[in-house]
Design a protein around this motif. Sequence first.
Motif, PDB file in Angstrom:
ATOM      1  N   ALA A 149       0.828  -1.214   0.000  1.00  0.00           N
ATOM      2  CA  ALA A 149       0.000   0.000   0.000  1.00  0.00           C
ATOM      3  C   ALA A 149       0.859   1.260   0.000  1.00  0.00           C
ATOM      4  CB  ALA A 149      -0.931   0.008   1.215  1.00  0.00           C
ATOM      5  N   VAL A 150       2.072   1.154   0.525  1.00  0.00           N
ATOM      6  CA  VAL A 150       3.004   2.287   0.509  1.00  0.00           C
ATOM      7  C   VAL A 150       3.859   2.279  -0.754  1.00  0.00           C
ATOM      8  CG1 VAL A 150       5.104   3.213   1.598  1.00  0.00           C
ATOM      9  CG2 VAL A 150       3.118   2.641   2.995  1.00  0.00           C
ATOM     10  N   TRP A 151       4.500   1.141  -1.030  1.00  0.00           N
ATOM     11  CA  TRP A 151       5.487   1.098  -2.125  1.00  0.00           C
ATOM     12  C   TRP A 151       4.844   1.194  -3.502  1.00  0.00           C
ATOM     13  CZ3 TRP A 151       8.952   2.304   0.980  1.00  0.00           C
ATOM     14  CH2 TRP A 151       9.116   1.669   2.218  1.00  0.00           C
ATOM     15  N   SER A 152       3.570   0.798  -3.623  1.00  0.00           N
ATOM     16  CA  SER A 152       2.888   0.841  -4.930  1.00  0.00           C
ATOM     17  C   SER A 152       1.957   2.045  -5.062  1.00  0.00           C
ATOM     18  CB  SER A 152       2.071  -0.441  -5.133  1.00  0.00           C
ATOM     19  OG  SER A 152       2.898  -1.581  -5.060  1.00  0.00           O
ATOM     20  N   HIS A 153       1.999   2.957  -4.092  1.00  0.00           N
ATOM     21  CA  HIS A 153       1.086   4.108  -4.140  1.00  0.00           C
ATOM     22  C   HIS A 153       1.386   4.956  -5.373  1.00  0.00           C
ATOM     23  CE1 HIS A 153      -0.973   7.825  -2.968  1.00  0.00           C
ATOM     24  NE2 HIS A 153      -1.634   7.106  -2.084  1.00  0.00           N
ATOM     25  N   PRO A 154       0.355   5.355  -6.135  1.00  0.00           N
ATOM     26  CA  PRO A 154       0.595   6.102  -7.376  1.00  0.00           C
ATOM     27  C   PRO A 154       1.349   7.417  -7.179  1.00  0.00           C
ATOM     28  CG  PRO A 154      -1.756   6.090  -6.792  1.00  0.00           C
ATOM     29  CD  PRO A 154      -1.090   5.097  -5.919  1.00  0.00           C
ATOM     30  N   ASN A 155       1.227   8.014  -5.996  1.00  0.00           N
ATOM     31  CA  ASN A 155       1.923   9.286  -5.741  1.00  0.00           C
ATOM     32  C   ASN A 155       3.218   9.121  -4.961  1.00  0.00           C
ATOM     33  OD1 ASN A 155      -0.133  10.726  -7.054  1.00  0.00           O
ATOM     34  ND2 ASN A 155      -1.367  10.738  -5.189  1.00  0.00           N
ATOM     35  N   GLY A 156       3.650   7.871  -4.792  1.00  0.00           N
ATOM     36  CA  GLY A 156       4.921   7.628  -4.134  1.00  0.00           C
ATOM     37  C   GLY A 156       4.792   7.285  -2.654  1.00  0.00           C
ATOM     38  N   PRO A 157       5.866   6.729  -2.081  1.00  0.00           N
ATOM     39  CA  PRO A 157       5.838   6.282  -0.686  1.00  0.00           C
ATOM     40  C   PRO A 157       5.533   7.391   0.314  1.00  0.00           C
ATOM     41  CG  PRO A 157       7.755   5.371  -1.809  1.00  0.00           C
ATOM     42  CD  PRO A 157       7.140   6.355  -2.738  1.00  0.00           C
ATOM     43  N   ALA A 158       6.093   8.579   0.115  1.00  0.00           N
ATOM     44  CA  ALA A 158       5.870   9.656   1.090  1.00  0.00           C
ATOM     45  C   ALA A 158       4.391  10.036   1.159  1.00  0.00           C
ATOM     46  CB  ALA A 158       6.705  10.878   0.743  1.00  0.00           C
ATOM     47  N   ALA A 159       3.740  10.102  -0.001  1.00  0.00           N
ATOM     48  CA  ALA A 159       2.312  10.447  -0.025  1.00  0.00           C
ATOM     49  C   ALA A 159       1.494   9.387   0.707  1.00  0.00           C
ATOM     50  CB  ALA A 159       1.832  10.574  -1.471  1.00  0.00           C
ATOM     51  N   ALA A 160       1.864   8.117   0.510  1.00  0.00           N
ATOM     52  CA  ALA A 160       1.144   7.033   1.184  1.00  0.00           C
ATOM     53  C   ALA A 160       1.327   7.116   2.695  1.00  0.00           C
ATOM     54  CB  ALA A 160       1.637   5.682   0.670  1.00  0.00           C
TER      55      ALA A 160
END
Length: 216
Positions: free
Chosen positions: A190-201
């Motif tokens: 859910a973090v590493w594949s987030h479309p807006n990047g890890p920080a956004a997740a």
Amino acid sequence: MADTAARLYLITPVLEDSSFAPQLSEACGTGAVAAILLRLAPADERTLTNQVKALAPAAQEHGAAVIVTTDAKADLATIAARGGADGVHIAGDPSLVRELRERLKAERALGVGAIRTKDDAMTFGEAGVDYLLFGEPRPDGSLPSLESVVERAAWWAEIFETPCVAYAPSLEAIEPLAATNAEFVALGDAVWSHPNGPAAAVKAAAEILERQEASR
């Protein structure tokens, strides 16, 4: 019962080299990550130690503890010590838990996952682990139901002192898991594949935890 918001515990994909360092730095740079579990692909002890040395600072310099795990037949305690990790994580094995607890003493954290039953969980708690992880993906990639993880985490958090980590397969799963009073909520893809990047997740996850805490 926890009297503060649950904290974030991130689980990496299985890593074969140190190229994941930028993603670790981006996620942990938010300041909202309590710990990272580095899942290392099987390799020899020297390779694994060097991987930890290369990856750990990307998280530690932002205040996140680094925990290591691998399916390799390797000495995790030595790898953690030589690589500069803050702890080790193993799949449920009571005899190995006791051996590692003795060797790590209080210097490094010891976590355990792949916990099948409540009896197993209590055995690990009595063996002196620092946290128990509930609900993470199985070796074949399948997941237990969210309902079962919520039930297990709520049971543990209500009765036992040892902290628990509840795995959230998605950002949407964070709220019900945090409501169990688990001390940590774990996130992986859910973090590493987030479309807006890890920080956004991570920021989105932290906001969910803060809202959940405020609503108590």
